[in-house]
Design an enzyme around this catalytic site. Structure first.
Site, PDB file in Angstrom:
ATOM      1  CG  HIS A  20      -1.987   0.991   1.246  1.00 36.54           C
ATOM      2  ND1 HIS A  20      -3.212   0.752   1.823  1.00 36.54           N
ATOM      3  CD2 HIS A  20      -2.057   2.264   0.763  1.00 36.54           C
ATOM      4  CE1 HIS A  20      -3.976   1.817   1.691  1.00 36.54           C
ATOM      5  NE2 HIS A  20      -3.291   2.748   1.042  1.00 36.54           N
ATOM      6  CG  LEU A  60       4.817   4.939  -5.866  1.00 35.10           C
ATOM      7  CD1 LEU A  60       5.424   4.003  -6.908  1.00 35.10           C
ATOM      8  CD2 LEU A  60       5.862   5.337  -4.831  1.00 35.10           C
ATOM      9  NE  ARG A  61       0.138  11.389  -2.900  1.00 30.51           N
ATOM     10  CZ  ARG A  61      -0.914  10.963  -2.214  1.00 30.51           C
ATOM     11  NH1 ARG A  61      -1.878  10.280  -2.842  1.00 30.51           N
ATOM     12  NH2 ARG A  61      -1.033  11.205  -0.926  1.00 30.51           N
ATOM     13  CG  ASN A  99      -5.081   7.536  -4.583  1.00 29.40           C
ATOM     14  OD1 ASN A  99      -4.040   6.913  -4.767  1.00 29.40           O
ATOM     15  ND2 ASN A  99      -5.343   8.180  -3.461  1.00 29.40           N
ATOM     16  CG  ASP A 122      -6.310   3.493  -0.259  1.00 29.58           C
ATOM     17  OD1 ASP A 122      -6.931   3.186   0.774  1.00 29.58           O
ATOM     18  OD2 ASP A 122      -5.344   4.259  -0.261  1.00 29.58           O
ATOM     19  CG  HIS A 150      -6.060   2.154   5.561  1.00 33.68           C
ATOM     20  ND1 HIS A 150      -7.435   1.958   5.574  1.00 33.68           N
ATOM     21  CD2 HIS A 150      -5.807   2.902   4.459  1.00 33.68           C
ATOM     22  CE1 HIS A 150      -7.965   2.574   4.541  1.00 33.68           C
ATOM     23  NE2 HIS A 150      -7.002   3.152   3.849  1.00 33.68           N
ATOM     24  CG  ASN A 175      -9.548   8.434   5.464  1.00 30.62           C
ATOM     25  OD1 ASN A 175      -9.907   7.475   6.127  1.00 30.62           O
ATOM     26  ND2 ASN A 175     -10.296   8.968   4.532  1.00 30.62           N
ATOM     27  CG  ASP A 233      -2.291   4.785   3.657  1.00 32.43           C
ATOM     28  OD1 ASP A 233      -2.230   5.091   2.449  1.00 32.43           O
ATOM     29  OD2 ASP A 233      -3.219   5.148   4.407  1.00 32.43           O
ATOM     30  CG  HIS A 272      -0.344  15.115   1.175  1.00 37.22           C
ATOM     31  ND1 HIS A 272      -1.211  15.021   0.111  1.00 37.22           N
ATOM     32  CD2 HIS A 272      -0.776  14.210   2.092  1.00 37.22           C
ATOM     33  CE1 HIS A 272      -2.135  14.110   0.371  1.00 37.22           C
ATOM     34  NE2 HIS A 272      -1.888  13.604   1.564  1.00 37.22           N
TER      35      HIS A 272
END
Length: 428
Positions: A56, A59-60, A90, A150, A230, A276, A303, A307
């Site tokens: 999980h 890597l954006r 995502n 996710d 998670h 989250n 997870d 950011h």
């Protein structure tokens, strides 16, 4: 082909042995080994583990390269002892087609620091209304076997059932972000005494537990595999324990931060603690540790959620949810599980390598440290103590909850198919 001799390591925390790597493979494990021309690493009793596997990771890339890229994320993974990571869907665009997952897979190959296995979205655009191209993503060069929305919950029971039925054809698994959306509207932290005192919107445990209960029953009904992302509450532990007692094919993960941190940290209003699912109570933390120790929770997964500075250095309500975790995960597990006597190092190898590789069907990873196996290895100095400094991170982002905290253990070497990606604690 290059040779490396790791001399005097505790293999899985057990007997002190030498390990000889030739090219991409472990060729010999024993005592008193020698090899002409080999690079020699004096382990001096450090712990040698199979390369860690993270089921999980965010890597954006594509779309949020200001947070992380596949290259920076895999460098962070290698620094943390990981040789394989599963990249969540995502991104922007969402990884809901063969084209996007193949792009992520290719970028992982090019990085050279860590194998990257893309996770495909369950629904188109993570919108929860229509199944994504599950079969096409599985049949692509990326060979996707894990699917997840996710960041969002697949809250429609019919869609979830169809996804579970679909992935049965190729032994895939649906990884659920368990969050009933109607019960968490406006939620800012765990619902409880602290949220009431701070006046922040609460995220109740039942919002997680109700989805898990539904999904394990759906998995039993269709005879498919479901994985719980998670997991964070004591109640969720009991539901998963009950489901396993019935023979339901369910697996679950816990993050390092849910093994250590509690909702009391939110009293600082520091958005670095906003995540989250949210940080829960001390009772939940202790239940999660016990469940990881007894196997109710199968694995640790980071997870890792990077950011940029501007998304976290702001007022609590406006801050993004998530923490980076690849470079501190093993240290947190050592502190919460090994140093408390709940797990030995062989247990760590199971929860952070063998089991996640098995759940995700990661070929060549999660293998024993023995002759003939791929040389995906992690060497750890458990005696090390150091203060976490985000400036030292290989990740592009710095949103760690552990800044200034002393944590035990350090990854000194990581090997990906026999090639050192980390040497003496630094990226090769």
């Amino acid at each position: 082909m290059s040779k490396t001799l790791i001399r005097g390591a505790q293999v899985l925390g057990g007997a002190v042995q030498d390990v000889l790597i030739d090219g991409e493979t472990v060729v010999e494990v024993g005592t008193g080994l020698s090899a002409e021309g080999a690079t020699v690493i004096e382990a001096d009793g450090q712990i040698l583990l199979p390369g860690l596997v993270d089921l999980h990771t965010h890597l954006r890339e594509p779309g949020r390269e200001d947070s992380e890229t596949v290259l920076t994320g895999t460098r962070a993974a290698a620094s943390g002892g990981f040789t394989a990571v599963f990249a969540m869907a995502n991104t922007h665009p969402v990884a809901d087609t063969a084209g996007v997952v193949e792009q992520v897979y290719r970028l992982g190959k090019e990085s050279g620091y860590c194998d990257v296995q893309p996770i495909g979205a369950v629904t188109v655009g993570l919108e929860g209304r229509k199944l994504a191209e599950l079969g096409a993503m599985h049949d692509s060069a990326a060979g996707v076997t894990v699917f997840s929305d996710d960041g969002k919950c697949v809250d429609d029971a019919v869609i979830m059932r169809r996804a579970l039925e679909y992935v049965k054809a190729f032994d895939g698994v649906v990884a659920q972000h368990a969050q009933e959306p109607r019960l968490t509207e406006g939620a800012q932290m765990n619902e409880g005494i602290v949220s009431a005192e701070l006046g922040l919107g609460g995220w109740p445990a039942v919002a997680e537990e109700s989805i898990i209960a539904r999904d394990v029953l759906l998995a039993e009904h269709v005879g498919s595999r479901v994985h719980i992302c998670h997991l964070s509450t004591a109640g969720s532990v009991e539901i998963v324990r009950w489901a396993k007692s019935r023979g339901i094919d369910v697996t679950a993960e816990v993050t390092p931060h849910h093994l250590l941190l509690t909702d009391e940290m939110v009293r600082s209003y520091n958005p670095v603690y906003k995540v989250n699912p949210p940080l829960r109570t001390e009772k939940d933390v202790l239940a999660l540790r016990e469940a990881l120790a007894d196997g109710t929770i199968d694995i640790v997964a980071t997870d890792h959620a990077p950011h940029p500075h501007e998304d976290k250095d702001c007022e609590w309500a406006a801050a993004a949810m998530g923490m980076v975790g690849l470079e501190t995960a093993l240290s947190v597990v050592q502190q919460t599980m090994v140093e408390t006597g709940l797990l030995d190092w062989a247990g760590v190898a199971d929860r952070m390598s063998f089991a996640p590789a098995r759940i995700g069907r990661a070929k060549g990873h999660g293998r024993p440290v023995s002759a003939g196996e791929p040389a995906n290895l992690t060497l750890v100095d458990p005696a090390y103590r150091g203060v976490v400094d985000p400036a030292d991170f290989a990740s592009r982002s710095r949103n760690t909850p552990y800044e200034g905290r002393e944590l035990p253990g350090r990854v000194t070497h990581t090997f990906l198919r026999g090639r050192a990606t980390v040497v003496d604690g630094k990226l090769a």
